[in-house]
Design an enzyme around this catalytic site. Structure first.
Site, PDB file in Angstrom:
ATOM      1  N   GLU A  51       0.850  -1.194   0.000  1.00  0.00           N
ATOM      2  CA  GLU A  51       0.000   0.000   0.000  1.00  0.00           C
ATOM      3  C   GLU A  51       0.885   1.243   0.000  1.00  0.00           C
ATOM      4  OE1 GLU A  51      -2.799   0.457   3.179  1.00  0.00           O
ATOM      5  OE2 GLU A  51      -3.605  -1.573   2.995  1.00  0.00           O
TER       6      GLU A  51
ATOM      7  N   GLU B 294     -13.634   5.826  -0.478  1.00  0.00           N
ATOM      8  CA  GLU B 294     -14.545   4.884   0.186  1.00  0.00           C
ATOM      9  C   GLU B 294     -15.286   5.603   1.316  1.00  0.00           C
ATOM     10  OE1 GLU B 294     -12.627   0.796   0.714  1.00  0.00           O
ATOM     11  OE2 GLU B 294     -10.898   2.074   0.277  1.00  0.00           O
TER      12      GLU B 294
ATOM     13  N   LYS C 149     -15.455   4.132   5.196  1.00  0.00           N
ATOM     14  CA  LYS C 149     -14.274   3.832   6.007  1.00  0.00           C
ATOM     15  C   LYS C 149     -14.304   4.665   7.285  1.00  0.00           C
ATOM     16  CE  LYS C 149     -10.339   2.479   4.938  1.00  0.00           C
ATOM     17  NZ  LYS C 149      -8.898   2.395   4.590  1.00  0.00           N
TER      18      LYS C 149
ATOM     19  N   GLU D 234      -8.991   9.009   5.438  1.00  0.00           N
ATOM     20  CA  GLU D 234      -9.231   7.583   5.178  1.00  0.00           C
ATOM     21  C   GLU D 234     -10.249   7.365   4.069  1.00  0.00           C
ATOM     22  OE1 GLU D 234      -7.946   4.733   6.222  1.00  0.00           O
ATOM     23  OE2 GLU D 234      -6.462   5.652   7.538  1.00  0.00           O
TER      24      GLU D 234
END
Length: 407
Positions: free
Chosen positions: A283, A337, A340, A346
């Site tokens: 990541e 997203e 999250k 995030e």
């Protein structure tokens, strides 16, 4: 008569050579169990396809998007069957996840591991190119001793299940780690694992070395910068021109934090006795939006980081301490997203917005037009797949000035 003798001697020598080779390989195989190396990464660029959102495109559309962008490596955090079915026949290589909640269960039961592998791997290959299973995520940096103890047995049970199903030669087993496993990582040559982590890390590394699995590491210059924006030069974090950092111990110079963090992992591996293990970045990314205290989060910085990262990976070069080992990385993440938890950042790491348009322009196209891109080709549905079906269509596609790189 002399000719016959020479020929006879030749045949005897060949027979002896063949017998010796057979003996050598059999003996070697018994003495050193064979574990084949799985090449689970094509090229150098991949993405993490996180799905903690209720507004992102369907998996079938995601496949279209990935193929248009020529992204051939994808990692998901579970083994969702709708995703695995959508990827069937796409040619995209995918790493699936056995999530943390299942690790203890799988660690204590070979039968449970076998059932999981049968249902989530064997049932989909070879149509879906499942090339890896990531057992857990960031477990050894979690501080959860029960989970840390369960990781290696779970890894072994998953690998043994793959082996018994004759899938171990094509499906890699791994487990990504966070920076929390390090006691020190600056300068890079001081990279070392925490004493509390080593009792779990060393046996895990020993097994991964045995089965030829790399060391997967989540690397975020963004998080480092947010934690210390006064000391860290943002240009150093964003791959921009800067004075860099000189490591006096190794006598190596670093012009970006990404390379430095990778070499810190290599230094830690070397101190643990596994200096030949390859590091792959599982990541990395930069948030396009954040809370007030998340200094550096923003569209321009995200565009700069991910654009420069992409250029850096396309060069297929190594780091200062491992110049001959091209860096491979999965970018986090494909989409923003909205579900999250945690700080605003995030939910805003996506290269693409929830509707499939690009979050910012680094050379990709999206599923629908975006003001961030001046040149766009719609790839909604399966139109692009038909478009790419002939040489003539490929010429038309190229003429539209969409910059697509082969990863």
């Amino acid at each position: 008569m002399k000719l016959f003798s020479a020929l006879d001697l030749n045949i005897k020598q060949m027979a002896f050579s063949s017998s010796f080779l057979i003996w050598f390989f059999v003996t070697f195989s018994i003495a050193f169990p064979h574990y084949s190396m799985v090449d689970a990464f094509v090229g150098t660029y991949g993405v993490n396809y996180g799905r903690l959102a209720d507004n992102i495109p369907a998996p079938e559309s995601v496949v279209t998007l990935l193929k248009a962008a020529r992204i051939r490596n994808v990692r998901i955090y579970d083994s969702d069957h709708s995703v695995l079915q959508a990827f069937k026949g796409s040619g995209i290589e995918i790493i699936i996840g056995l999530n943390n909640g299942l690790v203890k269960d799988v660690s204590g039961s070979e039968d449970r591991a076998m059932t999981w592998v049968k249902e989530n791997v064997e049932a989909f290959v070879p149509g879906t190119k499942i090339r890896g299973v990531a057992v857990g995520n960031e477990i050894l940096g979690s501080g959860d001793e029960g989970l840390m103890e369960a990781l290696l047995p779970a890894v072994k049970n998953v690998y043994n299940a793959l082996e018994r199903l004759n899938l171990a030669k094509q499906v890699e087993v791994s487990s990504p780690h966070s920076a929390a496993v390090f006691a020190d990582s600056y300068p890079p040559s001081d990279g070392v694992f925490k004493d509390t982590v080593l009792p779990y890390m060393k046996p895990l590394l020993a097994f991964f070395s045995q089965i030829h699995s790399p060391f997967y590491m989540n690397i975020y210059p963004f998080l480092a910068y947010v934690s210390d924006p006064v000391t860290i030069d943002i240009k150093y974090a964003l791959f921009k021109k800067n004075k860099g950092v000189y490591d006096a111990k190794s006598k190596l110079h670093y012009d970006n934090m990404f390379d430095a963090q990778i070499d810190a992992a290599y230094a830690a591996l070397e101190k643990a006795g596994f200096g030949k293990t390859e590091v792959i970045v599982s990541e990395t990314g930069w948030a396009s939006r954040g809370d007030a205290n998340e200094v550096g989060a923003g569209v321009e910085n995200a565009k700069t980081y991910n654009g420069n990262l992409r250029k850096r990976l396309l060069k297929k070069k190594g780091t200062p301490s491992r110049p001959k080992t091209p860096v491979k990385a999965y970018v986090f993440a494909l989409f923003n997203e909205n579900q999250k938890p945690g700080p605003t950042s995030e939910r805003n790491f996506g290269l693409f917005k929830a509707d499939g348009s690009i979050a910012y322009d680094i050379g990709f196209t999206g599923l629908k037009p975006s003001s961030a891109s001046s040149s766009f080709i719609s790839v909604k549905g399966k139109g692009l797949q038909g478009l790419l079906g002939s040489s003539l269509s490929l010429m038309i596609f190229a003429s539209c000035s969409v910059l697509l790189f082969m990863m």
